[in-house]
Design a protein around this motif. Structure first.
Motif, PDB file in Angstrom:
ATOM      1  N   TYR A 154       0.798  -1.227   0.240  1.00 38.52           N
ATOM      2  CA  TYR A 154      -0.191   0.092   0.140  1.00 38.52           C
ATOM      3  C   TYR A 154       0.995   1.567  -0.123  1.00 38.52           C
ATOM      4  O   TYR A 154       1.600   1.445   1.056  1.00 38.52           O
ATOM      5  CB  TYR A 154      -0.894  -0.205   2.042  1.00 38.52           C
ATOM      6  CG  TYR A 154      -2.277  -0.967   1.069  1.00 38.52           C
ATOM      7  CD1 TYR A 154      -2.726  -2.128   0.464  1.00 38.52           C
ATOM      8  CD2 TYR A 154      -2.799  -0.751   2.579  1.00 38.52           C
ATOM      9  CE1 TYR A 154      -3.379  -2.488   0.073  1.00 38.52           C
ATOM     10  CE2 TYR A 154      -4.313  -1.627   2.663  1.00 38.52           C
ATOM     11  CZ  TYR A 154      -3.873  -2.387   1.349  1.00 38.52           C
ATOM     12  OH  TYR A 154      -5.501  -3.063   1.353  1.00 38.52           O
ATOM     13  N   GLY A 155       0.877   2.188  -0.812  1.00 37.94           N
ATOM     14  CA  GLY A 155       1.315   3.363  -0.569  1.00 37.94           C
ATOM     15  C   GLY A 155       0.863   4.874  -0.528  1.00 37.94           C
ATOM     16  O   GLY A 155      -0.559   4.752  -1.211  1.00 37.94           O
ATOM     17  N   GLU A 156       1.427   5.956  -0.444  1.00 39.39           N
ATOM     18  CA  GLU A 156       1.208   7.199  -0.019  1.00 39.39           C
ATOM     19  C   GLU A 156       0.135   6.894  -1.486  1.00 39.39           C
ATOM     20  O   GLU A 156       0.818   7.261  -2.552  1.00 39.39           O
ATOM     21  CB  GLU A 156       1.621   7.532   0.752  1.00 39.39           C
ATOM     22  CG  GLU A 156       2.069   7.554   2.312  1.00 39.39           C
ATOM     23  CD  GLU A 156       0.247   7.953   2.752  1.00 39.39           C
ATOM     24  OE1 GLU A 156       0.036   8.093   2.477  1.00 39.39           O
ATOM     25  OE2 GLU A 156       0.599   6.433   4.512  1.00 39.39           O
ATOM     26  N   PHE A 168       2.483   3.537  13.329  1.00 41.31           N
ATOM     27  CA  PHE A 168       3.241   2.857  12.873  1.00 41.31           C
ATOM     28  C   PHE A 168       3.330   3.367  11.114  1.00 41.31           C
ATOM     29  O   PHE A 168       2.748   3.403  10.466  1.00 41.31           O
ATOM     30  CB  PHE A 168       3.236   0.960  12.108  1.00 41.31           C
ATOM     31  CG  PHE A 168       2.794   0.228  13.603  1.00 41.31           C
ATOM     32  CD1 PHE A 168       3.833  -0.830  14.020  1.00 41.31           C
ATOM     33  CD2 PHE A 168       1.605  -0.045  14.092  1.00 41.31           C
ATOM     34  CE1 PHE A 168       4.112  -1.123  15.534  1.00 41.31           C
ATOM     35  CE2 PHE A 168       1.391  -0.613  15.347  1.00 41.31           C
ATOM     36  CZ  PHE A 168       2.731  -1.225  15.990  1.00 41.31           C
ATOM     37  N   LEU A 169       5.113   2.920  10.276  1.00 44.27           N
ATOM     38  CA  LEU A 169       5.082   3.651   9.300  1.00 44.27           C
ATOM     39  C   LEU A 169       5.879   1.928   8.543  1.00 44.27           C
ATOM     40  O   LEU A 169       6.448   1.875   8.779  1.00 44.27           O
ATOM     41  CB  LEU A 169       5.537   4.703   9.002  1.00 44.27           C
ATOM     42  CG  LEU A 169       6.295   5.364   8.040  1.00 44.27           C
ATOM     43  CD1 LEU A 169       5.569   5.976   7.020  1.00 44.27           C
ATOM     44  CD2 LEU A 169       7.702   6.273   7.587  1.00 44.27           C
ATOM     45  N   ALA A 177       6.240   3.921   1.020  1.00 42.70           N
ATOM     46  CA  ALA A 177       6.480   4.220   2.305  1.00 42.70           C
ATOM     47  C   ALA A 177       5.031   4.872   2.697  1.00 42.70           C
ATOM     48  O   ALA A 177       3.688   4.552   1.626  1.00 42.70           O
ATOM     49  CB  ALA A 177       7.092   5.268   3.091  1.00 42.70           C
ATOM     50  N   PHE A 178       3.591   4.001   3.860  1.00 40.42           N
ATOM     51  CA  PHE A 178       3.212   4.215   3.908  1.00 40.42           C
ATOM     52  C   PHE A 178       2.503   4.025   5.463  1.00 40.42           C
ATOM     53  O   PHE A 178       2.708   3.890   6.309  1.00 40.42           O
ATOM     54  CB  PHE A 178       2.233   2.610   3.880  1.00 40.42           C
ATOM     55  CG  PHE A 178       0.924   2.921   3.665  1.00 40.42           C
ATOM     56  CD1 PHE A 178       0.063   3.657   2.377  1.00 40.42           C
ATOM     57  CD2 PHE A 178      -0.275   2.625   4.548  1.00 40.42           C
ATOM     58  CE1 PHE A 178      -1.529   3.593   2.608  1.00 40.42           C
ATOM     59  CE2 PHE A 178      -1.380   2.081   4.507  1.00 40.42           C
ATOM     60  CZ  PHE A 178      -2.348   3.382   3.685  1.00 40.42           C
ATOM     61  N   ARG A 179       1.320   5.452   5.929  1.00 37.26           N
ATOM     62  CA  ARG A 179       1.449   5.233   7.364  1.00 37.26           C
ATOM     63  C   ARG A 179       0.427   4.221   7.633  1.00 37.26           C
ATOM     64  O   ARG A 179      -0.723   3.637   7.047  1.00 37.26           O
ATOM     65  CB  ARG A 179       0.725   6.476   7.857  1.00 37.26           C
ATOM     66  CG  ARG A 179       1.624   7.895   7.806  1.00 37.26           C
ATOM     67  CD  ARG A 179       0.857   9.366   7.385  1.00 37.26           C
ATOM     68  NE  ARG A 179      -0.146   8.702   6.145  1.00 37.26           N
ATOM     69  CZ  ARG A 179      -1.286  10.004   6.208  1.00 37.26           C
ATOM     70  NH1 ARG A 179      -1.560  10.292   7.051  1.00 37.26           N
ATOM     71  NH2 ARG A 179      -1.708   9.823   4.940  1.00 37.26           N
TER      72      ARG A 179
END
Length: 261
Positions: A154-156, A168-169, A177-179
């Motif tokens: 999953y991506g921003e 978590f990141l 990267a993803f929150r």
């Protein structure tokens, strides 16, 4: 007193995909429930899409302190009246944990009030989850980071409101990267979104993932009594103590009370 937990799963992939059935022979909901029931302070039941009212009757929700929700392919099949029932329970004080593709579920989108969209790629990539809130209750007992050998990316950007906390990141081997762990407050209810959990990988058998879910259940639990009607906007009758200042001052002046002469 035990925390009463219900794990909800659409239970579709397990019926149609032999790989998923082999990874989760008792269903994703069964694997999650088993991990939670390892803690004597938690008593876990399950519910699925195929049950009457999707297993989430008014009585069931009244007996649920924390609800976990896993969904992916069947978001549109969830009845709107059940969605409203779940959201009312959250606003009243029930804890809620949304897992993986539940970011696109009806209850999550209703509670967030936003598209909840993201980018994704299914390539069995390594995911490294970094703890970004070291002293948060959800991260208790975890290392500074841990890895899942295979996961869906999953991506921003992630189309959700700004969270109270980013716990978590995630970093993926493709570079994104993803929150991946976000907390919210909705009414009297605590809400946690946790990203990992693609159906074809044994994510919910991982000890660190099970630790996160145990911690999240305890964090989301609100021991206070539920609000009777979270949508109420009651009219409060005016009392003498709440009279407009001008009227009260004039009356007190005429009566010679409270220092008025």
């Amino acid at each position: 007193m035990n925390i009463r937990v219900t794990v909800w799963n659409e239970n579709v992939h397990e019926q149609e995909n032999r790989i998923v059935a082999s990874v989760y022979p008792d269903g994703i909901h069964g694997a999650i429930a088993e991990g939670l029931n390892a803690d004597p302070a938690i008593r876990t039941a399950t519910a699925t899409l195929q049950e009457p009212e999707h297993g989430l009757t008014e009585e069931k929700l009244a007996q649920t302190d924390v609800l976990l929700w896993w969904g992916h392919r069947a978001h549109g099949e969830v009845a709107d009246e059940v969605v409203e029932r779940v959201c009312n329970a959250v606003w009243s004080g029930m804890g809620m944990i949304f897992l993986h593709s539940a970011h696109f579920s009806k209850p999550f989108k209703r509670l967030m009030g936003s598209p909840c969209n993201l980018s994704w790629r299914e390539a069995g990539e390594r995911e490294r989850l970094w703890v970004t809130s070291r002293n948060h209750p959800i991260t208790a007992g975890l290392p500074n980071h841990f890895e899942l050998e295979h996961e869906e990316m999953y991506g921003e950007p992630f189309g959700v409101p700004e969270p109270l906390e980013t716990v978590f990141l995630s970093w993926f081997s493709g570079g994104e990267a993803f929150r991946s762990g976000l907390t919210y407050k909705r009414g009297a209810g605590n809400v946690f979104y946790f990203r990992p959990g693609h159906e074809t990988y044994p994510t919910y058998h991982d000890a660190n993932i099970q630790r996160v879910l145990l911690n999240a259940v305890k964090w989301a639990h609100n021991p206070a009594p539920r609000l009777a009607d979270p949508n109420a906007a009651p009219n409060i009758p005016v009392s003498k103590a709440l009279e407009p200042i001008e009227e009260r001052g004039s009356r007190l002046h005429d009566d010679g009370e409270d220092g008025y002469r």
